[in-house]
Design an enzyme around this catalytic site. Sequence first.
Site, short mmCIF file in Angstrom:
data_model
loop_
_atom_site.label_atom_id
_atom_site.label_comp_id
_atom_site.label_asym_id
_atom_site.label_seq_id
_atom_site.Cartn_x
_atom_site.Cartn_y
_atom_site.Cartn_z
N SER A 51 0.80 -1.22 0.00
CA SER A 51 0.00 0.00 0.00
C SER A 51 0.83 1.28 0.00
O SER A 51 0.30 2.34 -0.31
CB SER A 51 -0.94 0.00 1.20
OG SER A 51 -0.22 -0.23 2.39
N HIS A 79 -5.27 -3.71 -2.41
CA HIS A 79 -5.00 -2.82 -3.54
C HIS A 79 -4.95 -3.55 -4.88
O HIS A 79 -4.56 -2.97 -5.88
CB HIS A 79 -3.69 -2.05 -3.30
CG HIS A 79 -3.82 -1.08 -2.18
ND1 HIS A 79 -4.41 0.15 -2.35
CD2 HIS A 79 -3.50 -1.17 -0.87
CE1 HIS A 79 -4.42 0.78 -1.19
NE2 HIS A 79 -3.88 0.01 -0.28
N LYS A 110 -12.25 0.01 -1.43
CA LYS A 110 -11.39 0.68 -2.41
C LYS A 110 -12.00 0.51 -3.80
O LYS A 110 -12.98 1.17 -4.09
CB LYS A 110 -9.96 0.18 -2.27
CG LYS A 110 -9.36 0.77 -0.98
CD LYS A 110 -8.00 0.26 -0.58
CE LYS A 110 -7.62 0.92 0.74
NZ LYS A 110 -6.76 0.07 1.56
C1 LIG Z 1 -7.08 -0.19 2.92
C2 LIG Z 1 -6.47 -1.46 3.35
C3 LIG Z 1 -7.22 -2.44 4.03
C4 LIG Z 1 -8.66 -2.32 4.41
O1 LIG Z 1 -9.06 -1.09 4.81
P1 LIG Z 1 -10.53 -0.80 5.29
O2 LIG Z 1 -10.55 0.69 5.31
O3 LIG Z 1 -10.65 -1.39 6.64
O4 LIG Z 1 -11.47 -1.39 4.33
C5 LIG Z 1 -6.59 -3.62 4.35
N1 LIG Z 1 -5.31 -3.84 4.05
C6 LIG Z 1 -4.56 -2.92 3.40
C7 LIG Z 1 -3.16 -3.25 3.05
C8 LIG Z 1 -5.11 -1.70 3.03
O5 LIG Z 1 -4.36 -0.81 2.37
#
Ligand SMILES: *Cc1c(COP(=O)(O)O)cnc(C)c1O
Length: 259
Positions: A51, A79, A110
Amino acid sequence: MSGAKLRVFKHNDLDDLERILKWADSRTPSPKPETRNPKPRTLIVTESVFSMDGDLAPLLDLVALKEKYGAWLMVDEAHATGLFGAGRRGLAEEHGVCDRIEIQMGTLGKAVGAAGGYICGSRALVDWLVNRARSFIFSTAPVPAQAAAARAGIKLIQSAEGADRCVRLWSLVDLLKSELINAGWPPSGAVRSPIVPLIVGEAAAAVSLAGKLRERGFFVPAIRYPTVARGAARLRVTVSADHTAADLAALAAALGNPR
Ligand SMILES: *Cc1c(COP(=O)(O)O)cnc(C)c1O
């Protein structure tokens, strides 16, 4: 929450991971026939698209390694869902290893455009989580509207329109990268990623740049310590299929030359 011993392996470093798997193996007590679960489980956890840098996990090698040691693998596709694989299920689908990964998880917040998350695994695993995962059992269920929005998002991702939007997104990512290089930014190391990090360095500089962009109508969050290492503060640019080529050119112009 599992009470397991946690060991962190160096980023995408399979030798370091193997060293830890050997250590885990050495802790395994010799199987006694009278015990029901003689062998403790080892669970390897990774993101598929990281991320912060937008780089990819070496999924094929990870699968081979976890099979060698009889460990389980859990992959966070947060992602990658909606963007990788023929059905846009994620990087596991793209590499054809869906049925060799015990736990695939992702977010519905996302690419799917709703909120919440999902876990894919065997029926036994899912039943076990539904009945035993404390933080899940004792939370109020999401409202039906949220579930319906997520279903609609998944349907769209899997449709021909979803395929078109995916192609469009990748071409916008390529366009943004070349706009940025033309503007004087060093090329992003990420090979193929919806996340385009612009490494700024100092936290204050990243925050001030993000503020300037916001005044000009661009929402690009500054990411700094402790989310990333000290001195590696960055702007994290995320492109959407709804952006236009003109949007990206305007962003590159607003960013200016870093030097
Ligand atoms: C955004 C993200 C999530 C999940 O995020 P939520 O806002 O809880 O839906 C999980 N793992 C990673 C690596 C992320 O970037």
